[in-house]
Design a protein around this motif. Structure first.
Motif, PDB file in Angstrom:
ATOM      1  N   SER A  35     -21.723   3.872  53.670  1.00 21.25           N
ATOM      2  CA  SER A  35     -23.136   4.034  54.201  1.00 21.25           C
ATOM      3  C   SER A  35     -23.415   3.736  55.477  1.00 21.25           C
ATOM      4  O   SER A  35     -24.376   3.720  56.253  1.00 21.25           O
ATOM      5  CB  SER A  35     -24.119   3.483  53.212  1.00 21.25           C
ATOM      6  OG  SER A  35     -23.808   2.057  52.914  1.00 21.25           O
ATOM      7  N   SER A  51     -25.735   2.943  60.566  1.00 22.54           N
ATOM      8  CA  SER A  51     -26.021   3.325  59.067  1.00 22.54           C
ATOM      9  C   SER A  51     -26.373   4.730  59.133  1.00 22.54           C
ATOM     10  O   SER A  51     -26.611   5.173  60.180  1.00 22.54           O
ATOM     11  CB  SER A  51     -26.870   2.329  58.598  1.00 22.54           C
ATOM     12  OG  SER A  51     -28.190   2.581  59.236  1.00 22.54           O
ATOM     13  N   ALA A 116     -25.558 -14.040  49.409  1.00 20.44           N
ATOM     14  CA  ALA A 116     -26.466 -13.176  48.847  1.00 20.44           C
ATOM     15  C   ALA A 116     -27.837 -13.500  49.418  1.00 20.44           C
ATOM     16  O   ALA A 116     -29.022 -12.532  49.624  1.00 20.44           O
ATOM     17  CB  ALA A 116     -26.587 -13.400  47.387  1.00 20.44           C
ATOM     18  N   MET A 119     -28.301 -12.139  52.787  1.00 15.88           N
ATOM     19  CA  MET A 119     -28.735 -10.509  52.713  1.00 15.88           C
ATOM     20  C   MET A 119     -30.179 -10.451  52.461  1.00 15.88           C
ATOM     21  O   MET A 119     -30.910  -9.697  53.013  1.00 15.88           O
ATOM     22  CB  MET A 119     -27.932 -10.026  51.416  1.00 15.88           C
ATOM     23  CG  MET A 119     -26.657  -9.625  51.821  1.00 15.88           C
ATOM     24  SD  MET A 119     -25.680  -8.840  50.534  1.00 15.88           S
ATOM     25  CE  MET A 119     -23.992  -8.660  51.096  1.00 15.88           C
ATOM     26  N   ASP A 120     -30.633 -11.416  51.415  1.00 14.74           N
ATOM     27  CA  ASP A 120     -32.084 -11.284  51.265  1.00 14.74           C
ATOM     28  C   ASP A 120     -33.158 -11.472  52.290  1.00 14.74           C
ATOM     29  O   ASP A 120     -33.966 -10.871  52.580  1.00 14.74           O
ATOM     30  CB  ASP A 120     -32.474 -12.067  50.114  1.00 14.74           C
ATOM     31  CG  ASP A 120     -33.828 -12.019  49.567  1.00 14.74           C
ATOM     32  OD1 ASP A 120     -34.269 -10.993  49.048  1.00 14.74           O
ATOM     33  OD2 ASP A 120     -34.513 -13.125  49.536  1.00 14.74           O
ATOM     34  N   GLY A 123     -32.840  -8.671  54.932  1.00 15.41           N
ATOM     35  CA  GLY A 123     -33.186  -7.385  54.482  1.00 15.41           C
ATOM     36  C   GLY A 123     -32.085  -6.441  54.674  1.00 15.41           C
ATOM     37  O   GLY A 123     -32.229  -5.293  55.170  1.00 15.41           O
ATOM     38  N   VAL A 124     -30.674  -7.112  54.529  1.00 18.23           N
ATOM     39  CA  VAL A 124     -29.453  -6.054  54.726  1.00 18.23           C
ATOM     40  C   VAL A 124     -28.729  -6.059  53.312  1.00 18.23           C
ATOM     41  O   VAL A 124     -29.060  -6.652  52.544  1.00 18.23           O
ATOM     42  CB  VAL A 124     -28.446  -6.450  55.775  1.00 18.23           C
ATOM     43  CG1 VAL A 124     -29.066  -6.286  57.122  1.00 18.23           C
ATOM     44  CG2 VAL A 124     -28.003  -8.031  55.534  1.00 18.23           C
ATOM     45  N   ARG A 125     -28.085  -4.686  53.267  1.00 21.78           N
ATOM     46  CA  ARG A 125     -27.163  -4.425  51.978  1.00 21.78           C
ATOM     47  C   ARG A 125     -25.862  -5.065  52.004  1.00 21.78           C
ATOM     48  O   ARG A 125     -25.222  -4.852  51.187  1.00 21.78           O
ATOM     49  CB  ARG A 125     -27.364  -3.102  51.844  1.00 21.78           C
ATOM     50  CG  ARG A 125     -28.784  -2.579  51.327  1.00 21.78           C
ATOM     51  CD  ARG A 125     -28.756  -1.092  51.023  1.00 21.78           C
ATOM     52  NE  ARG A 125     -30.141  -0.749  50.867  1.00 21.78           N
ATOM     53  CZ  ARG A 125     -30.558   0.599  50.254  1.00 21.78           C
ATOM     54  NH1 ARG A 125     -29.335   1.639  50.110  1.00 21.78           N
ATOM     55  NH2 ARG A 125     -31.766   1.053  50.084  1.00 21.78           N
ATOM     56  N   ARG A 126     -25.296  -5.377  53.395  1.00 20.86           N
ATOM     57  CA  ARG A 126     -23.896  -5.737  53.640  1.00 20.86           C
ATOM     58  C   ARG A 126     -23.833  -6.561  54.715  1.00 20.86           C
ATOM     59  O   ARG A 126     -24.643  -6.708  55.634  1.00 20.86           O
ATOM     60  CB  ARG A 126     -23.155  -4.246  53.806  1.00 20.86           C
ATOM     61  CG  ARG A 126     -23.374  -3.876  55.098  1.00 20.86           C
ATOM     62  CD  ARG A 126     -23.000  -2.192  55.324  1.00 20.86           C
ATOM     63  NE  ARG A 126     -23.293  -1.345  54.322  1.00 20.86           N
ATOM     64  CZ  ARG A 126     -24.687  -0.858  54.392  1.00 20.86           C
ATOM     65  NH1 ARG A 126     -25.332  -1.287  55.453  1.00 20.86           N
ATOM     66  NH2 ARG A 126     -25.109  -0.088  53.497  1.00 20.86           N
ATOM     67  N   SER A 140     -20.676  -6.473  50.444  1.00 19.60           N
ATOM     68  CA  SER A 140     -21.786  -5.685  50.070  1.00 19.60           C
ATOM     69  C   SER A 140     -22.604  -6.459  49.037  1.00 19.60           C
ATOM     70  O   SER A 140     -21.850  -7.300  48.310  1.00 19.60           O
ATOM     71  CB  SER A 140     -21.439  -4.300  49.719  1.00 19.60           C
ATOM     72  OG  SER A 140     -20.757  -4.239  48.559  1.00 19.60           O
ATOM     73  N   ARG A 141     -23.648  -5.938  48.437  1.00 18.96           N
ATOM     74  CA  ARG A 141     -24.320  -6.518  47.393  1.00 18.96           C
ATOM     75  C   ARG A 141     -23.404  -6.175  46.154  1.00 18.96           C
ATOM     76  O   ARG A 141     -23.324  -6.949  45.212  1.00 18.96           O
ATOM     77  CB  ARG A 141     -25.609  -5.915  47.193  1.00 18.96           C
ATOM     78  CG  ARG A 141     -26.762  -6.248  48.160  1.00 18.96           C
ATOM     79  CD  ARG A 141     -27.969  -5.606  48.033  1.00 18.96           C
ATOM     80  NE  ARG A 141     -29.331  -5.911  48.944  1.00 18.96           N
ATOM     81  CZ  ARG A 141     -30.227  -5.226  49.048  1.00 18.96           C
ATOM     82  NH1 ARG A 141     -30.471  -4.198  48.249  1.00 18.96           N
ATOM     83  NH2 ARG A 141     -31.076  -5.778  49.938  1.00 18.96           N
TER      84      ARG A 141
END
Length: 230
Positions: A35, A51, A116, A119-120, A123-126, A140-141
């Motif tokens: 992604s 992305s 983790a 990421m929070d 606001g990202v997924r990886r 990644s998550r």
């Protein structure tokens, strides 16, 4: 054993250069089933990330101007004016034109829990994993979730042999540690109440522990009265 990012990251990083054409970036994402892809310079340093959402800006703006009433994904119906950044990406010809900056990176030795949290916060997924500036992996998550699928026997072994066992103030023959689906139960007795609470706290910090059931007793309550009673 503390789980770090290097233990769960993907080391085979698919990347593109700043000059990679827009269509080639799209082919890379589709062809590799990913992604997002980092944009690296000649030294392997990340200068941006592209992305699927970045690439889709082009199609969103095409529809915006040719179909009445179209609203770009994620935008309020009361805000139909494209922002400068979104417009720039819609006109992209290369990865450099469409990439998002700045890049969020973490070192390989970053604890999985800390990654983790980053990421929070971002606001990202990886996250890209960088060692002395060079990208060496991506996490990644989904990768971070691996710490919660550890075998119960593995958790018990680590807690008894590497966490509580080495503590000089704990006599392991007075304690029992069991686990079921990541929920760890610590039972038995310690010399003092403060040592019992510390044992539970140390167990709770082990990667993969979902929760801790405290069934510990103690011989002496050495904590102030205002702390209350369990």
């Amino acid at each position: 054993m503390r789980v770090n990012v290097r233990d769960v990251m993907t080391a085979d990083v698919v990347s593109v250069a700043a000059t990679t054409p827009f269509k080639e970036v799209a082919r890379t994402l589709v062809g590799r089933g990913i992604s997002a892809v980092p944009v690296l310079d000649a030294e392997g340093v990340a200068i941006g990330v592209v992305s699927e959402a970045d690439l889709l800006r082009k199609e969103e703006f095409r529809q915006l101007y040719y179909r009445e009433g179209y609203e770009p994904a994620g935008r309020s119906r009361h805000d139909r004016t494209p922002g400068f950044e979104a417009r720039r990406k819609s006109e992209a010809l290369t990865a450099a034109d469409v990439m998002t900056t700045p890049v969020v990176t973490v070192p390989p030795d970053t604890p999985a829990v800390r990654a983790a949290r980053v990421m929070d916060q971002e606001g990202v997924r990886r996250l890209l994993v960088a060692d002395q500036g060079r990208v060496v992996g991506v996490v990644s998550r989904g990768d971070l979730l691996r710490v919660f699928v550890r075998d119960d026997a593995d958790l018990v072994s680590e807690i008894t042999e590497e966490v509580l066992g080495p503590a000089k103030w704990i006599t392991m023959d007075r304690l029992a540690v069991t686990a079921s689906d990541g929920v760890v139960t610590v039972s038995g007795r310690t010399p003092t109440r403060s040592e019992a609470e510390l044992a539970v706290s140390m167990t709770r910090r082990v990667n993969g522990v979902v929760a801790v059931v405290d069934e510990l007793g103690w011989d002496e309550d050495d904590l102030p009265a205002w702390r209350g009673r369990r």
